[in-house]
Design an enzyme around this catalytic site. Sequence first.
Site, PDB file in Angstrom:
ATOM      1  N   TYR A  61      49.599  43.860  48.475  1.00 51.26           N
ATOM      2  CA  TYR A  61      49.223  42.493  48.091  1.00 51.26           C
ATOM      3  C   TYR A  61      50.472  41.609  48.002  1.00 51.26           C
ATOM      4  CZ  TYR A  61      44.612  44.379  46.762  1.00 51.26           C
ATOM      5  OH  TYR A  61      43.375  44.990  46.754  1.00 51.26           O
ATOM      6  N   PRO A 208      33.547  41.068  43.565  1.00 51.10           N
ATOM      7  CA  PRO A 208      32.257  41.036  42.858  1.00 51.10           C
ATOM      8  C   PRO A 208      31.620  39.648  42.846  1.00 51.10           C
ATOM      9  CG  PRO A 208      34.043  41.026  41.274  1.00 51.10           C
ATOM     10  CD  PRO A 208      34.680  41.228  42.622  1.00 51.10           C
ATOM     11  N   GLN A 211      33.864  36.730  46.937  1.00 53.65           N
ATOM     12  CA  GLN A 211      35.023  35.863  47.223  1.00 53.65           C
ATOM     13  C   GLN A 211      34.761  34.404  46.872  1.00 53.65           C
ATOM     14  OE1 GLN A 211      36.364  37.131  51.140  1.00 53.65           O
ATOM     15  NE2 GLN A 211      37.573  38.725  50.115  1.00 53.65           N
ATOM     16  N   THR A 215      29.919  32.048  42.598  1.00 53.72           N
ATOM     17  CA  THR A 215      30.169  31.063  41.538  1.00 53.72           C
ATOM     18  C   THR A 215      29.249  29.862  41.729  1.00 53.72           C
ATOM     19  OG1 THR A 215      31.830  29.842  42.803  1.00 53.72           O
ATOM     20  CG2 THR A 215      32.634  31.679  41.449  1.00 53.72           C
ATOM     21  N   GLY A 216      28.715  29.723  42.958  1.00 56.49           N
ATOM     22  CA  GLY A 216      27.846  28.585  43.265  1.00 56.49           C
ATOM     23  C   GLY A 216      28.607  27.294  43.468  1.00 56.49           C
ATOM     24  N   LYS A 217      29.951  27.377  43.492  1.00 60.15           N
ATOM     25  CA  LYS A 217      30.713  26.112  43.577  1.00 60.15           C
ATOM     26  C   LYS A 217      30.841  25.604  45.007  1.00 60.15           C
ATOM     27  CE  LYS A 217      35.296  28.232  43.722  1.00 60.15           C
ATOM     28  NZ  LYS A 217      36.602  28.368  43.077  1.00 60.15           N
TER      29      LYS A 217
HETATM   30  N1  LIG Z   1      40.333  48.015  47.609  1.00 61.63           N
HETATM   31  C1  LIG Z   1      40.185  47.068  48.497  1.00 61.63           C
HETATM   32  O1  LIG Z   1      40.154  47.311  49.719  1.00 61.63           O
HETATM   33  C2  LIG Z   1      40.033  45.643  48.025  1.00 61.63           C
HETATM   34  C3  LIG Z   1      39.622  44.630  48.906  1.00 61.63           C
HETATM   35  C4  LIG Z   1      39.457  43.339  48.398  1.00 61.63           C
HETATM   36  C5  LIG Z   1      39.713  43.081  47.049  1.00 61.63           C
HETATM   37  N2  LIG Z   1      40.151  44.083  46.222  1.00 61.63           N
HETATM   38  C6  LIG Z   1      40.438  43.832  44.775  1.00 61.63           C
HETATM   39  O2  LIG Z   1      39.349  43.129  44.194  1.00 61.63           O
HETATM   40  C7  LIG Z   1      39.805  41.893  43.621  1.00 61.63           C
HETATM   41  C8  LIG Z   1      38.732  40.849  43.710  1.00 61.63           C
HETATM   42  O3  LIG Z   1      38.260  40.652  45.022  1.00 61.63           O
HETATM   43  P1  LIG Z   1      38.362  39.268  45.804  1.00 61.63           P
HETATM   44  O4  LIG Z   1      39.503  38.485  45.293  1.00 61.63           O
HETATM   45  O5  LIG Z   1      38.277  39.605  47.252  1.00 61.63           O
HETATM   46  O6  LIG Z   1      36.970  38.533  45.501  1.00 61.63           O
HETATM   47  P2  LIG Z   1      36.196  37.940  44.218  1.00 61.63           P
HETATM   48  O7  LIG Z   1      36.693  38.510  42.979  1.00 61.63           O
HETATM   49  O8  LIG Z   1      34.760  38.094  44.541  1.00 61.63           O
HETATM   50  O9  LIG Z   1      36.541  36.378  44.338  1.00 61.63           O
HETATM   51  C9  LIG Z   1      37.752  35.887  43.894  1.00 61.63           C
HETATM   52  C10 LIG Z   1      37.857  34.395  44.188  1.00 61.63           C
HETATM   53  O10 LIG Z   1      36.729  33.693  43.686  1.00 61.63           O
HETATM   54  C11 LIG Z   1      37.151  32.468  43.073  1.00 61.63           C
HETATM   55  N3  LIG Z   1      36.835  32.591  41.635  1.00 61.63           N
HETATM   56  C12 LIG Z   1      37.008  33.678  40.826  1.00 61.63           C
HETATM   57  N4  LIG Z   1      36.546  33.437  39.585  1.00 61.63           N
HETATM   58  C13 LIG Z   1      36.069  32.185  39.599  1.00 61.63           C
HETATM   59  C14 LIG Z   1      35.460  31.370  38.623  1.00 61.63           C
HETATM   60  N5  LIG Z   1      35.223  31.806  37.391  1.00 61.63           N
HETATM   61  N6  LIG Z   1      35.095  30.101  38.977  1.00 61.63           N
HETATM   62  C15 LIG Z   1      35.290  29.661  40.214  1.00 61.63           C
HETATM   63  N7  LIG Z   1      35.867  30.378  41.191  1.00 61.63           N
HETATM   64  C16 LIG Z   1      36.255  31.638  40.891  1.00 61.63           C
HETATM   65  C17 LIG Z   1      38.641  32.353  43.329  1.00 61.63           C
HETATM   66  O11 LIG Z   1      38.865  31.712  44.599  1.00 61.63           O
HETATM   67  P3  LIG Z   1      38.824  30.134  44.842  1.00 61.63           P
HETATM   68  O12 LIG Z   1      39.170  29.476  43.558  1.00 61.63           O
HETATM   69  O13 LIG Z   1      39.781  29.887  45.923  1.00 61.63           O
HETATM   70  O14 LIG Z   1      37.405  29.885  45.287  1.00 61.63           O
HETATM   71  C18 LIG Z   1      39.053  33.793  43.464  1.00 61.63           C
HETATM   72  O15 LIG Z   1      40.231  33.963  44.175  1.00 61.63           O
HETATM   73  C19 LIG Z   1      41.098  41.590  44.409  1.00 61.63           C
HETATM   74  O16 LIG Z   1      41.946  40.703  43.719  1.00 61.63           O
HETATM   75  C20 LIG Z   1      41.679  42.976  44.544  1.00 61.63           C
HETATM   76  O17 LIG Z   1      42.302  43.360  43.325  1.00 61.63           O
HETATM   77  C21 LIG Z   1      40.289  45.356  46.684  1.00 61.63           C
END
Ligand SMILES: NC(=O)c1ccc[n+]([C@@H]2O[C@H](COP(=O)([O-])OP(=O)(O)OC[C@H]3O[C@@H](n4cnc5c(N)ncnc54)[C@H](OP(=O)(O)O)[C@@H]3O)[C@@H](O)[C@H]2O)c1
Length: 316
Positions: A61, A208, A211, A215-217
């Site tokens: 990362y 979860p 991405q 959030t619906g935003k």
């Molecule tokens: N093992 C693997 O292969 C793998 C792959 C992917 C991810 N991961 C892990 O899982 C974590 C989470 O996955 P992810 O980042 O892909 O997706 P996610 O958690 O589903 O979405 C994260 C994104 O959603 C937005 N967000 C989060 N909380 C919010 C809120 N309360 N209100 C509004 N927007 C919000 C932000 O982006 P914006 O503000 O830009 O919209 C944020 O960067 C990663 O950081 C990583 O640690 C692991």
Amino acid sequence: METITLGKNVPTVPPLCIGTWAWGDKLFWNYGSDYGPEQLQAAFTAALEAGVTFFDTAEVYGMGLSEKFLGQFIKQTTQPVQVATKFGPLPWRFTGQSVSDALTESLKRLQLERIELYQVHWPFAFFLSQETLMNTLADEVQRGRIAAVGVSNYSAAQMREAHQILAVRGVPLAVNQVRYSLLTRQVESSGIIATARELGVTILAYSPLAQGLLTGKYTPENLEKLSGARKIDPKFGKEGLEKIAPVISLLREIGEKRDRTPAQVALNWLIAQGNVIPIAGVKTAEQVKQNAGALGWTLNNDEIAEIEKITRPWLN
Ligand SMILES: NC(=O)c1ccc[n+]([C@@H]2O[C@H](COP(=O)([O-])OP(=O)(O)OC[C@H]3O[C@@H](n4cnc5c(N)ncnc54)[C@H](OP(=O)(O)O)[C@@H]3O)[C@@H](O)[C@H]2O)c1
């Protein structure tokens, strides 16, 4: 706060994890333009204030930056923090020593002598056998540099194999970290969730919030707000957003009755499955605070069933 014991062994962590993929990443996320170190420091502080002390990172990362940020922030607090990072089985890493060397480098960036959880980032390991990989990780548990062993993106069969190799050494397979949200439920239909339950392996649910979609935003009208790689992802296009609109409406409707946001309802549904810890990726303190609001309450059985029903098309 309620805690969850990873796998059948130590360590104990909160039921929500903070994802740090975006901390320093410019390839997928827009680090340096949309947000920077100050926002990340504030996000870290907000997480600790909310009692969410479990962080997921990986050596890849931000090409090491995510681990470095986490290390810097942890140095500034006396509060206990649980760190999970990941080993990338790259083609030139084919010995047990290369696994230990990668761990040494991660620990240096994290400025820690020991971490709670070390995960294999993906199952395909080129010339490194799962036997060598898992045995080296078991050695590292004995050596005390990692408390628990995990895998990521492993199928049910691959998880079973890793579990068996570790079991010979008396080390439990603590977690399988997989993509799991209301809009990506394939882990249920592919048997990963059932196998994890059978083996006592905790599921760490990545992406979860799909991405940000859950959030619906994001709406067809405000897509210019999107940054990074999601701009070209059809799921974030007009049609993609129209397809998920009924899910977002239901999350909003249930959330409004409980004074919760769609994101909080989506995370709470995952936690309600049992044995599942969502890893919510964050960039700001506001996002941390909102996501932490997924804890401390539970959807009722009718709400859980209603959400399950409307998201069945995403089982496959
Ligand atoms: N093992 C693997 O292969 C793998 C792959 C992917 C991810 N991961 C892990 O899982 C974590 C989470 O996955 P992810 O980042 O892909 O997706 P996610 O958690 O589903 O979405 C994260 C994104 O959603 C937005 N967000 C989060 N909380 C919010 C809120 N309360 N209100 C509004 N927007 C919000 C932000 O982006 P914006 O503000 O830009 O919209 C944020 O960067 C990663 O950081 C990583 O640690 C692991």
